[in-house]
Design a protein around this motif. Structure first.
Motif, PDB file in Angstrom:
ATOM      1  N   MET A  36       0.757  -1.370  -0.155  1.00 18.34           N
ATOM      2  CA  MET A  36      -0.037  -0.058   0.155  1.00 18.34           C
ATOM      3  C   MET A  36       0.795   1.386   0.174  1.00 18.34           C
ATOM      4  O   MET A  36       2.004   1.410   0.720  1.00 18.34           O
ATOM      5  CB  MET A  36      -0.877   0.161   1.237  1.00 18.34           C
ATOM      6  CG  MET A  36      -2.009   1.157   1.059  1.00 18.34           C
ATOM      7  SD  MET A  36      -3.220   0.760   2.489  1.00 18.34           S
ATOM      8  CE  MET A  36      -2.509   1.065   3.929  1.00 18.34           C
ATOM      9  N   GLY A  37       0.444   2.235  -0.718  1.00 21.86           N
ATOM     10  CA  GLY A  37       1.161   3.421  -1.083  1.00 21.86           C
ATOM     11  C   GLY A  37       2.320   3.497  -2.013  1.00 21.86           C
ATOM     12  O   GLY A  37       2.904   4.481  -2.265  1.00 21.86           O
ATOM     13  N   ALA A  63      -5.202  -0.499  -8.720  1.00 23.27           N
ATOM     14  CA  ALA A  63      -5.915   0.733  -9.517  1.00 23.27           C
ATOM     15  C   ALA A  63      -6.530   1.904  -8.570  1.00 23.27           C
ATOM     16  O   ALA A  63      -6.590   2.998  -9.067  1.00 23.27           O
ATOM     17  CB  ALA A  63      -7.184  -0.025 -10.124  1.00 23.27           C
ATOM     18  N   SER A  64      -6.368   1.768  -7.384  1.00 23.47           N
ATOM     19  CA  SER A  64      -6.908   2.857  -6.402  1.00 23.47           C
ATOM     20  C   SER A  64      -5.914   3.683  -6.004  1.00 23.47           C
ATOM     21  O   SER A  64      -5.205   3.216  -5.054  1.00 23.47           O
ATOM     22  CB  SER A  64      -7.681   2.023  -5.241  1.00 23.47           C
ATOM     23  OG  SER A  64      -8.675   1.392  -5.750  1.00 23.47           O
ATOM     24  N   GLY A  76       0.210   7.410  -4.101  1.00 18.96           N
ATOM     25  CA  GLY A  76       0.403   5.802  -3.971  1.00 18.96           C
ATOM     26  C   GLY A  76      -0.962   5.247  -4.328  1.00 18.96           C
ATOM     27  O   GLY A  76      -1.719   5.711  -4.914  1.00 18.96           O
ATOM     28  N   ALA A  77      -0.984   3.908  -4.128  1.00 18.39           N
ATOM     29  CA  ALA A  77      -2.098   3.114  -4.524  1.00 18.39           C
ATOM     30  C   ALA A  77      -2.443   1.983  -3.536  1.00 18.39           C
ATOM     31  O   ALA A  77      -1.603   1.651  -2.918  1.00 18.39           O
ATOM     32  CB  ALA A  77      -1.706   2.569  -5.929  1.00 18.39           C
ATOM     33  N   GLN A 118       0.584  -5.246   1.785  1.00 15.15           N
ATOM     34  CA  GLN A 118      -0.861  -5.480   1.035  1.00 15.15           C
ATOM     35  C   GLN A 118      -0.788  -6.486  -0.079  1.00 15.15           C
ATOM     36  O   GLN A 118      -1.680  -7.131  -0.450  1.00 15.15           O
ATOM     37  CB  GLN A 118      -1.302  -4.114   1.049  1.00 15.15           C
ATOM     38  CG  GLN A 118      -2.930  -4.153   0.825  1.00 15.15           C
ATOM     39  CD  GLN A 118      -3.373  -3.107   0.263  1.00 15.15           C
ATOM     40  OE1 GLN A 118      -2.872  -2.455  -0.632  1.00 15.15           O
ATOM     41  NE2 GLN A 118      -4.513  -2.582   0.725  1.00 15.15           N
ATOM     42  N   GLY A 119       0.535  -6.360  -0.726  1.00 15.11           N
ATOM     43  CA  GLY A 119       0.329  -7.354  -2.068  1.00 15.11           C
ATOM     44  C   GLY A 119       0.347  -8.632  -1.800  1.00 15.11           C
ATOM     45  O   GLY A 119       0.195  -9.459  -2.568  1.00 15.11           O
ATOM     46  N   VAL A 120       0.596  -9.192  -0.462  1.00 14.88           N
ATOM     47  CA  VAL A 120       0.493 -10.509  -0.115  1.00 14.88           C
ATOM     48  C   VAL A 120      -0.733 -11.108  -0.493  1.00 14.88           C
ATOM     49  O   VAL A 120      -1.182 -12.046  -0.842  1.00 14.88           O
ATOM     50  CB  VAL A 120       0.951 -10.741   1.352  1.00 14.88           C
ATOM     51  CG1 VAL A 120       0.442 -12.287   1.678  1.00 14.88           C
ATOM     52  CG2 VAL A 120       2.400 -10.623   1.477  1.00 14.88           C
TER      53      VAL A 120
END
Length: 211
Positions: A36-37, A63-64, A76-77, A118-120
């Motif tokens: 995240m970020g 995407a967010s 960031g995203a 968060q990518g996990v």
């Protein structure tokens, strides 16, 4: 007055970033999901120490997007939140499908699926939902989604590396123990737990030693 929330489907466009070139010399293809970020193009810097001829890195972009601080300067995203998680997960999985279709990764390379923080969550979900056979699944400093169970990974023959810092500010001792136990239940003998002296940070040295 009646308030109602509805859903529609539409075609969206998103970017992703790559590092190095996919050639006949490529031995490892990395599919790396940022935390995240991050933005994907900046997340690639953690993989620049890998041999460029042998490693091709694909970094999807969450995407967010949002501004990180009140100065409205750096962006960031985020992959997912607790809001409409199932729908957003489906969108992310379809986006990943499109990347794999576009990249047309050869079958004779080692596919490494890597998630940080968060990518996990999206990396683990994608491997499970698409039954993606890979050489390695790397879960770095992030939580494994609660809805995933051992039967979701019965098909998986990959080496699974669970990596985190001993001083991770987001990880209590109880959380570390519970996450490790869950990973052992999910991946059994395929699991390799790697702890390092550090905080919530990407460990480049460990990345470089994975291949």
């Amino acid at each position: 007055m009646k308030s109602e929330e509805k859903e529609i489907s539409y075609t969206a466009t998103n970017s992703y970033s790559t590092l190095n070139t996919l050639t006949k010399s490529t031995k490892n293809v990395w599919f790396v999901c940022h935390g995240m970020g991050y933005l994907s193009r900046y997340f690639l810097r953690y993989f620049k120490g890998l041999n460029a001829d042998e490693n091709y890195i694909i970094a999807p972009q969450a995407a967010s997007k949002y501004y990180l601080k009140s100065e409205f300067k750096h962006v960031g995203a985020s992959w997912l939140t607790k809001e409409n998680t199932a729908m957003e997960t489906k969108n992310a999985m379809q986006y990943f499908d499109a990347i794999f279709e576009a990249e047309n990764i050869p079958n004779d390379v080692n596919l490494i699926v890597f998630g940080y923080s968060q990518g996990v969550s999206v990396a683990a979900r994608y491997v499970a939902k698409r039954q993606l056979q890979c050489a390695q699944l790397v879960l770095h400093s992030g939580g494994i989604p609660k809805e995933l169970h051992a039967e979701d990974f019965v098909f998986l023959k990959a080496k699974v590396n669970l990596i985190c810092g001993k001083n991770d500010e987001f990880l209590t001792e109880n959380r570390l123990q519970s996450e490790t136990q869950k990973a052992q239940l999910l991946f059994k003998d395929n699991l390799n737990v790697m702890l390092f002296d550090g905080k919530h940070e990407v460990n480049v040295a460990l990345i470089n030693n994975l291949v």
